[in-house]
Scaffold this motif. Structure first.
Motif, PDB file in Angstrom:
ATOM      1  N   ARG A   1       0.886  -1.363   0.076  1.00  0.00           N
ATOM      2  CA  ARG A   1      -0.130   0.150  -0.154  1.00  0.00           C
ATOM      3  C   ARG A   1       1.071   1.433   0.166  1.00  0.00           C
ATOM      4  O   ARG A   1       0.459   2.357  -0.073  1.00  0.00           O
ATOM      5  CB  ARG A   1      -1.012  -0.010   1.327  1.00  0.00           C
ATOM      6  N   GLY A   2       2.108   1.154  -0.103  1.00  0.00           N
ATOM      7  CA  GLY A   2       3.162   2.210   0.089  1.00  0.00           C
ATOM      8  C   GLY A   2       4.452   2.074   0.388  1.00  0.00           C
ATOM      9  O   GLY A   2       4.763   1.081   1.555  1.00  0.00           O
ATOM     10  N   LEU A   3       5.377   2.346  -0.260  1.00  0.00           N
ATOM     11  CA  LEU A   3       6.848   2.432   0.465  1.00  0.00           C
ATOM     12  C   LEU A   3       7.511   3.664   0.680  1.00  0.00           C
ATOM     13  O   LEU A   3       7.227   4.569  -0.288  1.00  0.00           O
ATOM     14  CB  LEU A   3       7.700   1.560  -0.816  1.00  0.00           C
ATOM     15  N   PHE A   4       7.926   3.922   1.767  1.00  0.00           N
ATOM     16  CA  PHE A   4       8.375   5.126   2.258  1.00  0.00           C
ATOM     17  C   PHE A   4       9.826   5.184   2.302  1.00  0.00           C
ATOM     18  O   PHE A   4      10.369   4.190   2.724  1.00  0.00           O
ATOM     19  CB  PHE A   4       7.916   5.287   3.607  1.00  0.00           C
ATOM     20  N   TRP A   5      10.627   6.219   2.182  1.00  0.00           N
ATOM     21  CA  TRP A   5      12.000   6.530   2.268  1.00  0.00           C
ATOM     22  C   TRP A   5      11.978   7.744   3.215  1.00  0.00           C
ATOM     23  O   TRP A   5      11.224   8.910   2.954  1.00  0.00           O
ATOM     24  CB  TRP A   5      12.864   7.073   1.079  1.00  0.00           C
ATOM     25  N   TYR A   6      12.665   7.534   4.357  1.00  0.00           N
ATOM     26  CA  TYR A   6      13.157   8.774   5.248  1.00  0.00           C
ATOM     27  C   TYR A   6      14.616   8.913   5.354  1.00  0.00           C
ATOM     28  O   TYR A   6      15.368   8.195   5.325  1.00  0.00           O
ATOM     29  CB  TYR A   6      12.671   8.151   6.582  1.00  0.00           C
ATOM     30  N   ARG A   7      15.011  10.143   5.674  1.00  0.00           N
ATOM     31  CA  ARG A   7      16.304  10.345   6.149  1.00  0.00           C
ATOM     32  C   ARG A   7      16.395  10.898   7.633  1.00  0.00           C
ATOM     33  O   ARG A   7      15.495  11.773   8.021  1.00  0.00           O
ATOM     34  CB  ARG A   7      16.804  11.622   5.181  1.00  0.00           C
ATOM     35  N   GLN A   8      17.373  10.391   8.431  1.00  0.00           N
ATOM     36  CA  GLN A   8      17.568  10.579   9.714  1.00  0.00           C
ATOM     37  C   GLN A   8      18.952  11.108  10.071  1.00  0.00           C
ATOM     38  O   GLN A   8      20.156  10.316   9.665  1.00  0.00           O
ATOM     39  CB  GLN A   8      17.328   9.436  10.515  1.00  0.00           C
ATOM     40  N   ASP A   9      19.196  12.460  10.521  1.00  0.00           N
ATOM     41  CA  ASP A   9      20.250  13.007  11.021  1.00  0.00           C
ATOM     42  C   ASP A   9      20.504  12.517  12.219  1.00  0.00           C
ATOM     43  O   ASP A   9      19.538  12.095  13.304  1.00  0.00           O
ATOM     44  CB  ASP A   9      20.366  14.481  11.026  1.00  0.00           C
ATOM     45  N   PRO A  10      21.884  12.136  12.847  1.00  0.00           N
ATOM     46  CA  PRO A  10      21.892  11.898  14.158  1.00  0.00           C
ATOM     47  C   PRO A  10      21.246  12.747  15.272  1.00  0.00           C
ATOM     48  O   PRO A  10      21.190  13.813  15.241  1.00  0.00           O
ATOM     49  CB  PRO A  10      23.543  11.990  14.366  1.00  0.00           C
ATOM     50  N   GLY A  11      20.632  11.792  16.215  1.00  0.00           N
ATOM     51  CA  GLY A  11      20.011  12.562  17.244  1.00  0.00           C
ATOM     52  C   GLY A  11      18.714  13.418  17.121  1.00  0.00           C
ATOM     53  O   GLY A  11      18.161  13.923  17.834  1.00  0.00           O
ATOM     54  N   LYS A  12      18.344  13.035  15.795  1.00  0.00           N
ATOM     55  CA  LYS A  12      16.944  13.668  15.289  1.00  0.00           C
ATOM     56  C   LYS A  12      16.032  12.675  14.910  1.00  0.00           C
ATOM     57  O   LYS A  12      16.246  11.437  14.613  1.00  0.00           O
ATOM     58  CB  LYS A  12      17.229  14.481  14.339  1.00  0.00           C
ATOM     59  N   GLY A  13      14.755  13.027  14.637  1.00  0.00           N
ATOM     60  CA  GLY A  13      13.708  11.950  14.348  1.00  0.00           C
ATOM     61  C   GLY A  13      13.870  12.009  12.656  1.00  0.00           C
ATOM     62  O   GLY A  13      14.189  12.807  11.900  1.00  0.00           O
ATOM     63  N   PRO A  14      13.099  10.833  12.077  1.00  0.00           N
ATOM     64  CA  PRO A  14      13.390  10.751  10.547  1.00  0.00           C
ATOM     65  C   PRO A  14      12.446  11.728  10.082  1.00  0.00           C
ATOM     66  O   PRO A  14      11.343  12.022  10.599  1.00  0.00           O
ATOM     67  CB  PRO A  14      12.784   9.264  10.315  1.00  0.00           C
ATOM     68  N   GLU A  15      13.200  12.284   8.790  1.00  0.00           N
ATOM     69  CA  GLU A  15      12.493  13.093   7.880  1.00  0.00           C
ATOM     70  C   GLU A  15      12.102  12.417   6.680  1.00  0.00           C
ATOM     71  O   GLU A  15      12.837  11.779   6.110  1.00  0.00           O
ATOM     72  CB  GLU A  15      13.462  14.139   7.692  1.00  0.00           C
ATOM     73  N   PHE A  16      10.602  12.646   6.369  1.00  0.00           N
ATOM     74  CA  PHE A  16       9.999  12.059   5.087  1.00  0.00           C
ATOM     75  C   PHE A  16      10.617  12.587   3.888  1.00  0.00           C
ATOM     76  O   PHE A  16      10.964  13.950   3.563  1.00  0.00           O
ATOM     77  CB  PHE A  16       8.568  12.529   5.244  1.00  0.00           C
ATOM     78  N   LEU A  17      10.977  11.660   3.091  1.00  0.00           N
ATOM     79  CA  LEU A  17      11.601  11.939   1.564  1.00  0.00           C
ATOM     80  C   LEU A  17      10.584  11.539   0.534  1.00  0.00           C
ATOM     81  O   LEU A  17      10.182  12.642  -0.345  1.00  0.00           O
ATOM     82  CB  LEU A  17      12.897  10.921   1.512  1.00  0.00           C
ATOM     83  N   PHE A  18      10.089  10.392   0.462  1.00  0.00           N
ATOM     84  CA  PHE A  18       9.302  10.000  -0.719  1.00  0.00           C
ATOM     85  C   PHE A  18       8.052   9.062  -0.153  1.00  0.00           C
ATOM     86  O   PHE A  18       8.420   8.234   0.754  1.00  0.00           O
ATOM     87  CB  PHE A  18      10.215   9.270  -1.820  1.00  0.00           C
ATOM     88  N   THR A  19       7.234   8.780  -0.997  1.00  0.00           N
ATOM     89  CA  THR A  19       6.469   7.987  -0.875  1.00  0.00           C
ATOM     90  C   THR A  19       6.044   6.952  -2.432  1.00  0.00           C
ATOM     91  O   THR A  19       5.867   7.978  -3.273  1.00  0.00           O
ATOM     92  CB  THR A  19       4.808   7.921  -0.748  1.00  0.00           C
ATOM     93  N   LEU A  20       6.272   5.816  -2.519  1.00  0.00           N
ATOM     94  CA  LEU A  20       6.113   5.057  -3.655  1.00  0.00           C
ATOM     95  C   LEU A  20       4.852   4.203  -3.725  1.00  0.00           C
ATOM     96  O   LEU A  20       4.864   3.495  -2.597  1.00  0.00           O
ATOM     97  CB  LEU A  20       7.496   4.576  -4.249  1.00  0.00           C
ATOM     98  N   TYR A  21       4.249   4.123  -4.631  1.00  0.00           N
ATOM     99  CA  TYR A  21       2.957   3.263  -4.417  1.00  0.00           C
ATOM    100  C   TYR A  21       2.895   2.050  -5.279  1.00  0.00           C
ATOM    101  O   TYR A  21       2.183   0.880  -5.220  1.00  0.00           O
ATOM    102  CB  TYR A  21       1.526   4.017  -4.423  1.00  0.00           C
ATOM    103  N   SER A  22       3.426   2.067  -6.480  1.00  0.00           N
ATOM    104  CA  SER A  22       3.626   1.081  -7.541  1.00  0.00           C
ATOM    105  C   SER A  22       4.759   0.841  -8.291  1.00  0.00           C
ATOM    106  O   SER A  22       5.513   1.703  -8.589  1.00  0.00           O
ATOM    107  CB  SER A  22       2.187   1.250  -8.399  1.00  0.00           C
ATOM    108  N   ALA A  23       5.030  -0.528  -8.681  1.00  0.00           N
ATOM    109  CA  ALA A  23       6.165  -0.988  -9.551  1.00  0.00           C
ATOM    110  C   ALA A  23       6.117   0.022 -10.793  1.00  0.00           C
ATOM    111  O   ALA A  23       5.452   0.273 -11.581  1.00  0.00           O
ATOM    112  CB  ALA A  23       5.911  -2.214  -9.951  1.00  0.00           C
TER     113      ALA A  23
END
Lengths: 113, 113
Positions: free
Chosen positions: B31-53
């Protein structure tokens, strides 16, 4: 932008203390989550809530409880803190729509001594 | 049960040296594939959502692609500020309430000048 605010960036507590971690989101999201993040173990889900006063256990709920009395606030409670609960705790929120991503807070680094 | 495996665990790059991160997943009804970026000591930050091949998303030097079994995050001509941990997560089909995501262990990227 959705904001998820965790009340403390750093906490130091003593073994046996009852600890409250607070999380507030400002965009009317239905779902809220508590994760802990440890080196080599990644993000592990503790509890989540899909509506006010509704809660579900995640993968590692032992030693924790949660409270969601209002839609915008989700609290994580460590009933009797132990040293193995020293970790980074991350709160996240999401719309109750399948496939919608999370917005994370900045995290709380908890040290139990 | 949904599973997400990220490789490599760590990646050291010279500034300008392009590379790719892999996220392999097993999920019942994506239903969705998500990429996040996380810097040291911080919460993950949303990058992308992909839904279909076949779907692709781009943001600055980052490009995410999706197949039926894996996703790639391509970093083109990286800069030191791209140093971070990159997390992949999936949402499968669940009958239960709540928008749960399953996370991979992350890839730590270090870009040296």
């Amino acid at each position: 932008d959705v904001k998820v605010t965790q009340s403390s960036r750093y906490l130091v507590k003593r073994t046996g203390e009852k600890v409250f971690l607070e999380c507030v989101q400002d965009m009317d999201h239905e779902n809220m989550f508590w994760y802990r993040q440890d080196p080599g173990l990644g993000l592990r889900l503790i509890y989540f809530s899909y509506d006010v006063k509704m809660k579900e256990k995640g993968d590692i709920p032992e030693g924790y409880s949660v409270s969601r009395e209002k839609k915008e606030r989700f609290s994580l409670i460590l009933e009797s803190a132990s040293t193995n609960q020293t970790s980074m705790y991350l709160c996240a929120s999401s719309l109750g729509v399948e496939g919608y991503g999370y917005t994370f807070g900045s995290g709380t680094r908890l040290t139990v001594v | 049960e949904d599973q997400v495996t990220q490789s490599p665990e760590a990646l050291r790059l010279q500034e300008g040296e392009s590379s790719s991160l892999n996220c392999s997943y097993t999920v019942s009804g994506l239903r969705g594939l998500f990429w996040y970026r996380q810097d040291p000591g911080k919460g993950p930050e949303f990058l992308f959502t992909l839904y279909s091949a076949g779907e692709e998303k781009e943001k600055e030097r980052l490009k995410a692609t999706l197949t039926k079994k894996e996703s790639f995050l391509h970093i083109t001509a990286p800069k030191p500020e791209d140093s971070a941990t990159y997390l992949c997560a999936v949402r499968g089909f669940y009958k239960a309430a709540g928008n749960k995501l399953t996370f991979g262990g992350g890839t730590r990227v270090l870009v040296k000048p």
